[in-house]
Design a protein around this motif. Structure first.
Motif, short mmCIF file in Angstrom:
data_model
loop_
_atom_site.label_atom_id
_atom_site.label_comp_id
_atom_site.label_asym_id
_atom_site.label_seq_id
_atom_site.Cartn_x
_atom_site.Cartn_y
_atom_site.Cartn_z
N THR A 37 0.87 -1.36 -0.02
CA THR A 37 0.14 -0.14 0.08
C THR A 37 0.75 1.29 -0.04
O THR A 37 0.27 2.55 -0.12
CB THR A 37 -1.00 -0.02 1.15
OG1 THR A 37 -0.23 -0.29 2.42
CG2 THR A 37 -2.19 -0.87 0.82
N LEU A 162 -1.71 4.41 -5.93
CA LEU A 162 -0.84 4.46 -4.62
C LEU A 162 0.73 4.47 -4.81
O LEU A 162 1.51 3.39 -5.18
CB LEU A 162 -0.94 2.83 -3.69
CG LEU A 162 -2.69 2.72 -3.40
CD1 LEU A 162 -2.68 1.32 -2.93
CD2 LEU A 162 -3.19 3.82 -2.64
N TRP A 235 -7.20 -1.52 6.84
CA TRP A 235 -7.18 -1.20 5.23
C TRP A 235 -8.92 -0.95 4.73
O TRP A 235 -9.45 -1.89 4.62
CB TRP A 235 -6.43 -2.09 4.40
CG TRP A 235 -6.53 -1.68 2.97
CD1 TRP A 235 -7.02 -2.53 1.95
CD2 TRP A 235 -5.87 -0.59 2.32
NE1 TRP A 235 -6.88 -1.77 0.69
CE2 TRP A 235 -6.03 -0.71 0.81
CE3 TRP A 235 -4.92 0.37 2.97
CZ2 TRP A 235 -5.41 0.28 0.28
CZ3 TRP A 235 -4.47 1.45 2.09
CH2 TRP A 235 -4.66 1.26 0.70
N CYS A 241 -7.91 -4.05 -4.79
CA CYS A 241 -6.43 -3.43 -4.97
C CYS A 241 -5.64 -4.34 -5.86
O CYS A 241 -5.84 -5.73 -5.94
CB CYS A 241 -5.71 -3.44 -3.63
SG CYS A 241 -6.68 -2.46 -2.55
#
Length: 269
Positions: A37, A162, A235, A241
């Protein structure tokens, strides 16, 4: 089995390190940016806290490599690298490397000898060969990675990219202060969609492979599930993701591959 206890802390909250220190704490272990992340930690501040309490700082510098982050200038005592990745760079070896300050090195060397760890001459040769091209490879990984990250920011399927080198990333200011560059590894959060739609996207990629390692010449794209492994923080995002490693292929070809993938995702959705 080794009698070691571990506590986890929010990488964005250095004060949690201070609050979590025990009398017997010996090591504070960091990775920045985080490899799923991509939070950026204030390494220098954490090192100050750890040293005040008599602990060493061990830092995983695989993402940035020694070219883009200088850990010993930020108070780190021991640095580890997955040399399998950028230091090798050609997806043909598995190796780990540990370096340290001169003060720590005798203990580190003795520990390696006591545990009987070694690596093969051929793997050593492969890494030494790859180091000759590390700088030019990383410049290509960085340039292509930033270009594709910026392209992804404009995609309607993407909720968030990210990547600490992007100006609107929460970790950008720290990255800009401490780092000399960025590698080709970063993450993205898709807008809510089904597991089947993500599978349709990933299973049809032509240039992006699927693999948990990274740092080689080839591009990779995998689903990640940070919510399953978090302990110090939660999260909380609405969509799936992905983690992307931008390799050495032409970025135009990679964008074409991603465009086709998003078309499959949309059709499946």
């Amino acid at each position: 089995r080794m009698g070691v206890a571990v506590d986890y802390f929010d990488p964005l909250q250095p004060e949690q390190v201070e609050a979590g220190m025990r009398p017997e704490t010996r090591i504070v272990y960091l990775e920045s940016p985080g490899s799923l992340t991509f939070e950026v930690t204030d390494v220098k501040r954490v090192a100050e806290i750890a040293h005040t309490r008599g602990a060493l700082v061990v830092f995983d510098n695989t993402w940035a490599t020694p070219l883009f982050f200088k850990p010993y200038e930020h108070g780190v005592d021991v640095t580890v690298h997955a040399a399998t990745k950028y230091l090798g760079g050609h997806s043909d070896l598995m190796m780990g490397i540990v370096t340290s300050t001169p003060e720590i090195h005798p203990r580190l060397r003795q520990g390696v000898q006591d545990l009987g760890m070694s690596t093969s001459p051929e793997d050593c040769w492969l890494v030494l060969r790859a180091l000759r091209t590390l700088e030019v490879r990383l410049q290509r990984h960085m340039a292509s990675g930033i270009r594709i990250a910026q392209w992804l920011q404009e995609r309607p399927e993407v909720a968030r990219v990210l990547h600490p080198a992007l100006p609107d990333d929460p970790g950008h200011a720290l990255w800009q202060r401490d780092f000399k560059g960025a590698s080709g590894l970063f993450g993205l959060v898709l807008k809510p969609c089904s597991r089947e739609a993500v599978a349709a996207m990933l299973n049809g990629m032509k240039l992006f492979g699927m693999g948990w390692s990274w740092g080689g010449y080839e591009s990779l794209l995998i689903p990640t599930f940070p919510q399953k492994t978090r302990s110090a923080t939660e999260w909380q995002v609405e969509g799936p993701c992905l983690r992307i490693h931008v390799g050495l292929e032409a970025p135009e070809d990679l964008i074409t591959d991603l465009e086709a993938g998003f078309a499959r995702l949309g059709a499946a959705a």
